[in-house]
Design an enzyme around this catalytic site. Structure first.
Site, PDB file in Angstrom:
ATOM      1  N   LEU A   6      40.115  33.113  -3.460  1.00 32.65           N
ATOM      2  CA  LEU A   6      41.097  34.377  -3.527  1.00 32.65           C
ATOM      3  C   LEU A   6      41.027  35.460  -4.544  1.00 32.65           C
ATOM      4  CD1 LEU A   6      44.015  31.791  -2.714  1.00 32.65           C
ATOM      5  CD2 LEU A   6      42.829  33.246  -1.196  1.00 32.65           C
ATOM      6  N   GLY A   7      40.556  34.993  -5.758  1.00 31.88           N
ATOM      7  CA  GLY A   7      40.774  35.945  -6.833  1.00 31.88           C
ATOM      8  C   GLY A   7      39.896  35.394  -7.855  1.00 31.88           C
ATOM      9  N   GLN A   8      39.423  36.062  -9.046  1.00 32.90           N
ATOM     10  CA  GLN A   8      38.535  35.678 -10.087  1.00 32.90           C
ATOM     11  C   GLN A   8      39.154  36.634 -11.215  1.00 32.90           C
ATOM     12  OE1 GLN A   8      34.571  35.206  -9.349  1.00 32.90           O
ATOM     13  NE2 GLN A   8      34.309  33.759 -10.784  1.00 32.90           N
ATOM     14  N   GLY A   9      39.523  36.118 -12.593  1.00 31.42           N
ATOM     15  CA  GLY A   9      40.024  36.872 -13.601  1.00 31.42           C
ATOM     16  C   GLY A   9      39.183  36.536 -14.843  1.00 31.42           C
TER      17      GLY A   9
ATOM     18  N   LYS B 222      43.424  26.604  -8.300  1.00 29.80           N
ATOM     19  CA  LYS B 222      42.808  27.188  -9.687  1.00 29.80           C
ATOM     20  C   LYS B 222      42.118  26.687 -10.552  1.00 29.80           C
ATOM     21  CE  LYS B 222      46.075  30.144 -11.162  1.00 29.80           C
ATOM     22  NZ  LYS B 222      47.362  30.698 -11.541  1.00 29.80           N
TER      23      LYS B 222
ATOM     24  N   ASP C 119      54.862  37.718 -17.869  1.00 32.12           N
ATOM     25  CA  ASP C 119      53.800  38.504 -17.235  1.00 32.12           C
ATOM     26  C   ASP C 119      54.343  38.928 -15.946  1.00 32.12           C
ATOM     27  OD1 ASP C 119      51.409  39.672 -16.771  1.00 32.12           O
ATOM     28  OD2 ASP C 119      50.476  37.978 -16.053  1.00 32.12           O
TER      29      ASP C 119
ATOM     30  N   PHE D  75      39.753  34.297 -17.276  1.00 33.07           N
ATOM     31  CA  PHE D  75      39.825  32.879 -17.452  1.00 33.07           C
ATOM     32  C   PHE D  75      39.963  31.999 -16.387  1.00 33.07           C
ATOM     33  CE2 PHE D  75      40.762  35.123 -21.014  1.00 33.07           C
ATOM     34  CZ  PHE D  75      40.183  34.486 -22.207  1.00 33.07           C
ATOM     35  N   GLY D  76      40.001  32.236 -15.070  1.00 34.96           N
ATOM     36  CA  GLY D  76      39.870  31.559 -13.797  1.00 34.96           C
ATOM     37  C   GLY D  76      39.525  32.106 -12.889  1.00 34.96           C
ATOM     38  N   ALA D  77      39.367  31.049 -11.784  1.00 33.77           N
ATOM     39  CA  ALA D  77      39.296  31.730 -10.420  1.00 33.77           C
ATOM     40  C   ALA D  77      40.111  30.824  -9.548  1.00 33.77           C
ATOM     41  CB  ALA D  77      37.842  31.247  -9.993  1.00 33.77           C
TER      42      ALA D  77
END
Length: 495
Positions: free
Chosen positions: A52-55, A77, A187, A57-59
């Site tokens: 779904l997404g990747q940043g 996550k 945030d 510090f995490g996926a």
């Protein structure tokens, strides 16, 4: 069913056709990545099917929970730090990841517009590439089937004042609950606000939450440098105490984005050190504009003190301190955007989750269509090649059909067992063509020779043309079958 490997640097898509069977899916002990041997069924129950997404510090992965009656979707996550971080930074990032799990457990089950926490667990696995043992951390939460507001604006343009007012009101209600528990989100931004398929608004990503324990909702510790550029107020960027008014400031900037489709950098006049968002073409009622202006004031004590106070003003009350002056100023938003967690589902396009996921629904949703069609084309051409070889070597119909049947059964079995995939099928077809080229007797079926004579083509070229026709026929058949299956599934899910 296709399962994603969650080992950083691998991300292999592993196909297991037998897992389309519900009974097998719920009873199999474990499946492993065919590339790195990473366990694919996390905590024995969660099956990652899509990234779904990747940043930084995490996926985040869309996953199936195989031990629920409806095989529900959820978001898994993974703590996955990247970059050159020292031990102190790694410890901070992990503590924030753990904090999100704690907050979701505390808040999600008590408010229906905050995702529920399903699980939090570590995973120790051997790495065959290094011979060492790796430790990973996972958080499993409710999947919200919808679209975040950032993507909504990108796709459809700015929202109307009525829509923005609705978003503001819903968010104030959620923040009233969050702040009432002593927590500050820290945030708030459009990508962390998601509207589901039924229109309900959710607040996501609690990785930056901080407990407020001093003063009027203030933290008695300094704030870490975690915020999203353009949405954080001066006190947060300076690393000072945070308050409920800190979230309200970010919510006001979010409303500006929803109204205009422009970022904070486009709406903030750095030269005059003030917000400049009221353009002649933007039609916003004076009461709403006044509320937004006051929420954007640089000093927390000059903003509304609570979400409840803002709600009272929006509903016709006066609040405690009257209206903020037009053109309210604020310090220039500067600093580094350190985003700890990816938004669970904001990076994914809206998904239509089935009402009753099961064997058929998962097969339809997770099917890699292009891969299936390409492999079908290779299979169709291989069958033509081997059919011609069988008839050329054994003109007797019964023998040639028997050999062809065994070849077909062998190819299907090998594909089911995943011994033959796209690469292997390409190699098989290439070797077959080379064999036909080296041994002309393999392509001496009278009908092929006759067709080659009519077309005035070499026999081998005619064989290849026939193989291409076979590939097209198989692809067309598979495509028609998939279309019928998807239409049937769509009808059944609406009954």
């Amino acid at each position: 069913m296709d399962l994603l490997c969650t080992r950083p640097g691998c991300a292999r898509l592993n196909s297991f056709p037998d897992l389309d069977n519900r009974n097998t899916l719920q009873t199999v002990q474990q499946r492993f990545c065919t590339s790195c041997r990473m366990p694919l069924i996390l905590a024995g129950r969660y099956l990652p099917v899509k990234l779904l997404g990747q940043g930084g510090f995490g996926a985040a992965y869309l996953a199936l929970d195989r031990f629920t009656p409806t095989m529900r979707f959820c978001v898994v996550k993974q703590f996955q730090p990247s970059g050159n971080l020292n031990q102190e930074q790694l410890d901070l990032a992990l503590s924030l990841f753990e904090r999100e799990a704690v907050v979701l457990e505390k808040l999600g089950n008590r408010h229906d517009q905050i995702p529920d926490l399903f699980a939090y667990f570590p995973l120790l696995v051997d790495d065959p590439r290094t011979g060492k043992q790796d430790q990973f951390f996972y958080l499993v939460q409710e999947f919200i089937n919808g679209q975040d507001l950032e993507k909504t604006v990108e796709k459809h343009g700015p929202l109307s004042e009525a829509e923005v007012r609705w978003v503001l009101t819903e968010m104030l209600k959620i923040l009233s609950f969050v702040h009432g528990t002593g927590a500050i989100h820290r945030d708030i931004k459009p990508s962390n606000l998601m509207r589901d398929q039924e229109g309900k608004l959710y607040l996501l990503d609690f990785g930056a939450v901080k407990q407020a324990t001093a003063g009027v909702g203030a933290s008695n510790e300094g704030s870490t440098g975690i915020y999203s550029m353009g949405f954080a107020p001066p006190e947060q960027m300076a690393g000072n105490q945070v308050y409920p008014a800190t979230d309200l400031y970010a919510l006001a900037v979010t409303c500006l984005y929803l109204l205009t489709g422009k970022t904070a950098q486009d709406l903030y006049d750095a030269y005059h050190n003030q917000w400049n968002w009221r353009s002649p073409g933007l039609k916003v009622s004076q009461p709403l504009a006044d509320v937004i202006d006051r929420l954007l004031l640089p000093t927390p004590k000059d903003r509304y003190a609570s979400a409840e106070e803002v709600l009272a003003v929006l509903n016709g009350g006066k609040g405690n301190q009257g209206k903020a002056p037009p053109g309210a100023t604020v310090s220039t938003p500067q600093g580094t955007n350190t985003q700890i967690q990816p938004t669970p589902a904001s990076s994914a396009s809206p998904l239509t989750a089935p009402k009753t996921p099961g064997k058929i629904s998962q097969a339809v949703q997770n099917l890699p269509v292009l891969k299936v069609l390409f492999q079908g084309a290779l299979t169709g051409s291989a069958l033509v090649f081997w059919g011609i070889i069988a008839v050329s070597l054994f003109p007797q119909t019964n023998i040639s059909l028997g050999i062809l049947g065994m070849v077909v059964a062998g190819i299907i079995l090998a594909q089911f067992k995943r011994w033959l995939e796209v690469t292997e099928m390409l190699s098989l077809n290439t070797l077959t063509i080379l064999a036909l080229l080296a041994v002309p007797g393999l392509s001496r079926w009278p009908k092929i020779v006759e067709l080659a004579t009519q077309l005035d083509f070499p026999v081998l070229v005619t064989v290849i043309i026939a193989a291409i026709a076979g590939a097209i026929a198989v692809v067309a058949t598979i495509a028609l079958f998939l279309l019928i299956l998807k239409l049937l599934f769509a009808v059944l899910t609406r009954v």
